[in-house]
Design a protein around this motif. Sequence first.
Motif, PDB file in Angstrom:
ATOM      1  N   HIS A 510     -57.607 -32.078  -5.495  1.00 22.47           N
ATOM      2  CA  HIS A 510     -57.790 -31.151  -4.365  1.00 22.47           C
ATOM      3  C   HIS A 510     -59.252 -30.754  -4.168  1.00 22.47           C
ATOM      4  O   HIS A 510     -59.612 -30.242  -3.104  1.00 22.47           O
ATOM      5  CB  HIS A 510     -56.902 -29.915  -4.524  1.00 22.47           C
ATOM      6  N   LEU A 511     -60.108 -30.995  -5.149  1.00 25.35           N
ATOM      7  CA  LEU A 511     -61.538 -30.717  -4.995  1.00 25.35           C
ATOM      8  C   LEU A 511     -62.363 -31.976  -4.727  1.00 25.35           C
ATOM      9  O   LEU A 511     -63.583 -31.893  -4.562  1.00 25.35           O
ATOM     10  CB  LEU A 511     -62.075 -30.017  -6.254  1.00 25.35           C
ATOM     11  N   LEU A 512     -61.702 -33.117  -4.683  1.00 25.05           N
ATOM     12  CA  LEU A 512     -62.421 -34.396  -4.608  1.00 25.05           C
ATOM     13  C   LEU A 512     -63.263 -34.505  -3.345  1.00 25.05           C
ATOM     14  O   LEU A 512     -64.456 -34.868  -3.409  1.00 25.05           O
ATOM     15  CB  LEU A 512     -61.424 -35.555  -4.670  1.00 25.05           C
ATOM     16  N   LEU A 513     -62.698 -34.233  -2.190  1.00 29.92           N
ATOM     17  CA  LEU A 513     -63.428 -34.436  -0.933  1.00 29.92           C
ATOM     18  C   LEU A 513     -64.631 -33.505  -0.821  1.00 29.92           C
ATOM     19  O   LEU A 513     -65.734 -33.939  -0.477  1.00 29.92           O
ATOM     20  CB  LEU A 513     -62.493 -34.236   0.264  1.00 29.92           C
ATOM     21  N   VAL A 514     -64.436 -32.222  -1.099  1.00 32.26           N
ATOM     22  CA  VAL A 514     -65.537 -31.280  -0.908  1.00 32.26           C
ATOM     23  C   VAL A 514     -66.633 -31.510  -1.947  1.00 32.26           C
ATOM     24  O   VAL A 514     -67.838 -31.424  -1.630  1.00 32.26           O
ATOM     25  CB  VAL A 514     -65.032 -29.828  -0.923  1.00 32.26           C
ATOM     26  N   GLU A 515     -66.259 -31.819  -3.192  1.00 33.24           N
ATOM     27  CA  GLU A 515     -67.288 -32.053  -4.204  1.00 33.24           C
ATOM     28  C   GLU A 515     -68.034 -33.348  -3.935  1.00 33.24           C
ATOM     29  O   GLU A 515     -69.255 -33.421  -4.102  1.00 33.24           O
ATOM     30  CB  GLU A 515     -66.642 -32.078  -5.592  1.00 33.24           C
ATOM     31  N   THR A 516     -67.331 -34.379  -3.515  1.00 32.03           N
ATOM     32  CA  THR A 516     -68.001 -35.650  -3.210  1.00 32.03           C
ATOM     33  C   THR A 516     -68.896 -35.504  -1.992  1.00 32.03           C
ATOM     34  O   THR A 516     -70.042 -35.982  -1.983  1.00 32.03           O
ATOM     35  CB  THR A 516     -66.956 -36.747  -2.955  1.00 32.03           C
ATOM     36  N   ILE A 529     -65.761 -46.022  -1.695  1.00 36.12           N
ATOM     37  CA  ILE A 529     -64.758 -46.847  -2.376  1.00 36.12           C
ATOM     38  C   ILE A 529     -64.064 -46.048  -3.482  1.00 36.12           C
ATOM     39  O   ILE A 529     -62.850 -46.124  -3.662  1.00 36.12           O
ATOM     40  CB  ILE A 529     -65.414 -48.117  -2.939  1.00 36.12           C
ATOM     41  N   SER A 530     -64.838 -45.250  -4.224  1.00 36.88           N
ATOM     42  CA  SER A 530     -64.238 -44.478  -5.320  1.00 36.88           C
ATOM     43  C   SER A 530     -63.215 -43.470  -4.784  1.00 36.88           C
ATOM     44  O   SER A 530     -62.148 -43.288  -5.383  1.00 36.88           O
ATOM     45  CB  SER A 530     -65.329 -43.750  -6.117  1.00 36.88           C
ATOM     46  N   VAL A 531     -63.528 -42.832  -3.658  1.00 37.10           N
ATOM     47  CA  VAL A 531     -62.584 -41.878  -3.065  1.00 37.10           C
ATOM     48  C   VAL A 531     -61.363 -42.619  -2.537  1.00 37.10           C
ATOM     49  O   VAL A 531     -60.215 -42.180  -2.718  1.00 37.10           O
ATOM     50  CB  VAL A 531     -63.257 -41.054  -1.955  1.00 37.10           C
ATOM     51  N   ALA A 532     -61.582 -43.750  -1.861  1.00 40.02           N
ATOM     52  CA  ALA A 532     -60.466 -44.526  -1.320  1.00 40.02           C
ATOM     53  C   ALA A 532     -59.528 -44.975  -2.436  1.00 40.02           C
ATOM     54  O   ALA A 532     -58.296 -44.953  -2.290  1.00 40.02           O
ATOM     55  CB  ALA A 532     -60.986 -45.721  -0.536  1.00 40.02           C
ATOM     56  N   GLU A 533     -60.079 -45.375  -3.560  1.00 38.20           N
ATOM     57  CA  GLU A 533     -59.244 -45.811  -4.684  1.00 38.20           C
ATOM     58  C   GLU A 533     -58.451 -44.639  -5.265  1.00 38.20           C
ATOM     59  O   GLU A 533     -57.302 -44.806  -5.682  1.00 38.20           O
ATOM     60  CB  GLU A 533     -60.114 -46.455  -5.754  1.00 38.20           C
ATOM     61  N   ALA A 534     -59.059 -43.469  -5.286  1.00 39.92           N
ATOM     62  CA  ALA A 534     -58.353 -42.298  -5.815  1.00 39.92           C
ATOM     63  C   ALA A 534     -57.232 -41.856  -4.886  1.00 39.92           C
ATOM     64  O   ALA A 534     -56.152 -41.464  -5.329  1.00 39.92           O
ATOM     65  CB  ALA A 534     -59.337 -41.145  -6.036  1.00 39.92           C
ATOM     66  N   VAL A 535     -57.479 -41.950  -3.564  1.00 35.55           N
ATOM     67  CA  VAL A 535     -56.511 -41.469  -2.574  1.00 35.55           C
ATOM     68  C   VAL A 535     -55.393 -42.486  -2.370  1.00 35.55           C
ATOM     69  O   VAL A 535     -54.210 -42.144  -2.369  1.00 35.55           O
ATOM     70  CB  VAL A 535     -57.226 -41.149  -1.249  1.00 35.55           C
ATOM     71  N   GLY A 536     -55.752 -43.709  -2.123  1.00 38.26           N
ATOM     72  CA  GLY A 536     -54.756 -44.763  -2.071  1.00 38.26           C
ATOM     73  C   GLY A 536     -54.165 -45.100  -0.734  1.00 38.26           C
ATOM     74  O   GLY A 536     -53.821 -46.237  -0.465  1.00 38.26           O
ATOM     75  N   SER A 537     -53.980 -44.123   0.161  1.00 39.22           N
ATOM     76  CA  SER A 537     -53.358 -44.404   1.456  1.00 39.22           C
ATOM     77  C   SER A 537     -53.901 -43.454   2.513  1.00 39.22           C
ATOM     78  O   SER A 537     -54.414 -42.370   2.205  1.00 39.22           O
ATOM     79  CB  SER A 537     -51.839 -44.265   1.379  1.00 39.22           C
ATOM     80  N   ARG A 538     -53.751 -43.870   3.772  1.00 39.81           N
ATOM     81  CA  ARG A 538     -54.232 -43.058   4.889  1.00 39.81           C
ATOM     82  C   ARG A 538     -53.448 -41.753   5.001  1.00 39.81           C
ATOM     83  O   ARG A 538     -54.021 -40.700   5.266  1.00 39.81           O
ATOM     84  CB  ARG A 538     -54.112 -43.877   6.181  1.00 39.81           C
ATOM     85  N   GLY A 539     -52.145 -41.816   4.781  1.00 40.84           N
ATOM     86  CA  GLY A 539     -51.342 -40.599   4.857  1.00 40.84           C
ATOM     87  C   GLY A 539     -51.744 -39.574   3.811  1.00 40.84           C
ATOM     88  O   GLY A 539     -51.824 -38.368   4.091  1.00 40.84           O
ATOM     89  N   THR A 540     -52.012 -40.039   2.594  1.00 42.85           N
ATOM     90  CA  THR A 540     -52.446 -39.128   1.533  1.00 42.85           C
ATOM     91  C   THR A 540     -53.830 -38.570   1.829  1.00 42.85           C
ATOM     92  O   THR A 540     -54.117 -37.400   1.537  1.00 42.85           O
ATOM     93  CB  THR A 540     -52.445 -39.850   0.179  1.00 42.85           C
ATOM     94  N   LEU A 541     -54.690 -39.382   2.421  1.00 43.69           N
ATOM     95  CA  LEU A 541     -56.021 -38.906   2.809  1.00 43.69           C
ATOM     96  C   LEU A 541     -55.907 -37.767   3.815  1.00 43.69           C
ATOM     97  O   LEU A 541     -56.609 -36.750   3.702  1.00 43.69           O
ATOM     98  CB  LEU A 541     -56.841 -40.053   3.396  1.00 43.69           C
ATOM     99  N   ASP A 542     -55.039 -37.929   4.814  1.00 43.43           N
ATOM    100  CA  ASP A 542     -54.847 -36.858   5.797  1.00 43.43           C
ATOM    101  C   ASP A 542     -54.378 -35.577   5.120  1.00 43.43           C
ATOM    102  O   ASP A 542     -54.835 -34.474   5.442  1.00 43.43           O
ATOM    103  CB  ASP A 542     -53.827 -37.290   6.859  1.00 43.43           C
ATOM    104  N   LEU A 543     -53.443 -35.709   4.175  1.00 40.11           N
ATOM    105  CA  LEU A 543     -52.958 -34.540   3.436  1.00 40.11           C
ATOM    106  C   LEU A 543     -54.079 -33.886   2.638  1.00 40.11           C
ATOM    107  O   LEU A 543     -54.233 -32.652   2.641  1.00 40.11           O
ATOM    108  CB  LEU A 543     -51.827 -34.954   2.488  1.00 40.11           C
ATOM    109  N   LEU A 544     -54.883 -34.696   1.965  1.00 45.17           N
ATOM    110  CA  LEU A 544     -55.957 -34.158   1.131  1.00 45.17           C
ATOM    111  C   LEU A 544     -57.030 -33.490   1.981  1.00 45.17           C
ATOM    112  O   LEU A 544     -57.576 -32.440   1.599  1.00 45.17           O
ATOM    113  CB  LEU A 544     -56.558 -35.279   0.294  1.00 45.17           C
ATOM    114  N   HIS A 545     -57.315 -34.057   3.138  1.00 45.89           N
ATOM    115  CA  HIS A 545     -58.308 -33.465   4.034  1.00 45.89           C
ATOM    116  C   HIS A 545     -57.833 -32.095   4.517  1.00 45.89           C
ATOM    117  O   HIS A 545     -58.585 -31.111   4.500  1.00 45.89           O
ATOM    118  CB  HIS A 545     -58.554 -34.405   5.215  1.00 45.89           C
ATOM    119  N   ALA A 546     -56.577 -32.016   4.947  1.00 44.24           N
ATOM    120  CA  ALA A 546     -56.037 -30.735   5.417  1.00 44.24           C
ATOM    121  C   ALA A 546     -55.977 -29.719   4.276  1.00 44.24           C
ATOM    122  O   ALA A 546     -56.298 -28.532   4.470  1.00 44.24           O
ATOM    123  CB  ALA A 546     -54.656 -30.947   6.018  1.00 44.24           C
TER     124      ALA A 546
END
Length: 829
Positions: A510-516, A529-546
């Motif tokens: 939950h701190l990955l996006l803001v810290e990166t 690439i490191s963030v994409a590998e941690a997140v894994g999917s577009r749907g999860t990215l949207d959830l993590l961003h929100a």
Amino acid sequence: MTEHTETAAPSSPPAGAAGSGYAADRLALLAEDARPGPSRRRELAALTDAWLARLFTPAVPGTALVAVGGYGRGELSPRSDLDLLLLHDGSASAAEVAALADRVWYPVWDLGLDLDHSVRTLAEARATARDDLKAQLGLLDARHLAGDDALTASLRTAVLADWREQAPRRLPELREMCVERAARQGELAHLLEPDLKEAHGGLRDATVLRAVAASWIADAPRQGLDAARTRLLDARDALHLVTGRATDRLTLQEHDQVAARLGLLDADTLLRELYEAARTVAYASDVTWRTVERVLRSRTRRPRRLGLLGRGRGEPAAVERVPLAEGVVEQDGEAVLARAARPERDPVLPLRAAAAAAQAGLPLSPHAVRALAAAPPLPEPWPAEAREALVTLLGAGQSTVAVWEALEAEDLVTRLLPDWERVRCRPQRNAVHRFTVDRHLVETAVRACELTRRVGRPDLLLVGALLHDIGKGWPGDHSVAGEVIARDVASRLGFGRADADTLALLVRHHLLLVETATRRDLDDPATVISVAEAVGSRGTLDLLHALTEADALATGPAAWSTWRARLVADLADRVADALDGRTASGPQPQESATDAPTADQERLAVEAARTGGPVLTLRSEGASRADEAGGAPDESADPGTEPVGAELLLAVPDRPGLLPAAAGLLALHRLTVRGADLRTCDPVGAGPVTLLSWRVAAEYGALPDAARLRADFVRALDGSLDIDSRLAEREAAYPRRRGVPSPPPRVTVAPDTSRLATVIEVRAHDAPGLLYRIGHALEAARDVAVRAARVSTLGADAVDVFYLVGPDGAPLGRDRAAEVARAVEKALA
């Protein structure tokens, strides 16, 4: 030359042996660590009473010494001031009264004690109280010390009578004072340096509750209130002894010393105890003021005039009770339990009641909360209804907070979520954070509900918001600990393995996006690439961003800025591009919204094609077989998705208007749609048959009869049942409460999702008739057919996907697809 003569102030009478003895006894008492708390306050008050009584003797006839305010209540902290009133009946001369006052006041001053004093007759005291609300509150605690006790009794009787007579006018004034004070001082339960007296939930509020009770208009919930007040007083005593000053503000540098003096483990333990006490006082205060407002409103709006026999003319009729959910009704501005509700037999009722109250924007009645405490524990994993109710509660916005706190007042939250105990009232020693850990989690869910239109799984966003800091109750990195807890909680709540993995990932990162975004070089491909590998999917990215945005907004103004928002959005866009590129080179998207038809669905489709009419089955949750209308008996149960309430399967030869007709019919029968699939097939080569698979729940009461549903559906298709008019009539006769505001609906075209159809996605707040309105909008779009659909209701949010084709059976053009999406969004707005 004018002669000017100065008159010297009267020389202070000597304190004498009495004053010296009192000072020594007072110091000895305060030095004793063996008797802290109420016993020491009582003994200090008694010691002071005896000393002042000696100073007052011999008393002048027609006079009395009266303790008021905190001293009147016997709440003497080490550095408390003495609130004293010299009361007289006017028979003594002014000189005699002044001399008597000097005989008392000066020894108090000589000992360095703070003194709040006045000299008044009974009439003057009453007049002052009429003009000064604070003075009136102080007089409500008047206590006789010395002199004419009948005079003090007359004062108490008169002041109480005046207060009760003036209460309808003065209580709103007192309420306004409390609101202003809370806005100025903040909530004690969330402050690192709280004012133990003036902050909301502090000692001042506890005193106000006594005054409200004395008005005979309302009384505060008593459970835990005395213990909470005692805890706050004990902390103030310790603060006075540590600082040597009459202060009520507990600053950071005093936390450790105050905790040690109270015999507590550490400063965090001190704060947690104070926060618990403050929440008890604040909840009692909120409940009491709601009762006051309700009583005063009823007196103004519905005056009672009793007749000689029974209810007189003008007597108010029975209180209206409006249904909110199964077992929950609205009554007089609160959510209460229905008369037929049986909490001891219904483990889901606490969550259902809380969700209904929050969605309606109503407080949950304290009587209802106490009754809900009798509910048995939920089975594990939770049934789908319980999980949906939790998500609905979390998605109600700001009204969630008050309902959640009502559940906390009866320890219902920790019964539902045992891991909550470790974060409950846990302080955050970080100036950026505005709230304790538990309140921050709830506030994050409140913020997240404003962002649900940005994600495909609003339920995972809301639950992830509630759990993202759950690891702060454990040692080590709270994100790592929280990942384990989140996975366990998700399993307990009944989420599938994939959803549990997603929730665990949200908590872990939950701190990955803001810290990166704020610490790494976004132009470095390795970062993305490191963030994409941690997140894994577009749907999860949207959830993590929100979740990132909701977390920061709930933390405080310093945690989120335009600069941070821009950096996080830039990173999310880059990661999305990377994930989209990975998807493009991988498997192609599915071409259908649904899986292959089940055996039940195929059988119903064949029957509908053979008879040329609708065939349906209605299977209650847990039933062994279906109640079927228009076809052969059903011998099997669908092993697919867990139903919520009941499963309704409908097969009908394809024709226009099927979707709005079916959705409208369900709304007419008060069936809430929790999920639905629509598909077409041609089982016998005689023409297409539309299959609709619904997961529904009865809004109130029992499920309707399947035969009646089929008959009404036939009437809806042949035009003899006007669903529009029936729904409008019901709405006019029984209008719904508007409830809490929700984000506006969002209808988008999902590009590159299917080669065979145009896919539009509808995200909106769930409401009766929502699918009916969507279906009408799609039917109104000329030359557009619904090839398939997937309807999901996740808590209070609907996420519906429709596969559309044109008259040639091909996907719509880009412009036409955008036009249809705008038309649906307009219909929902």
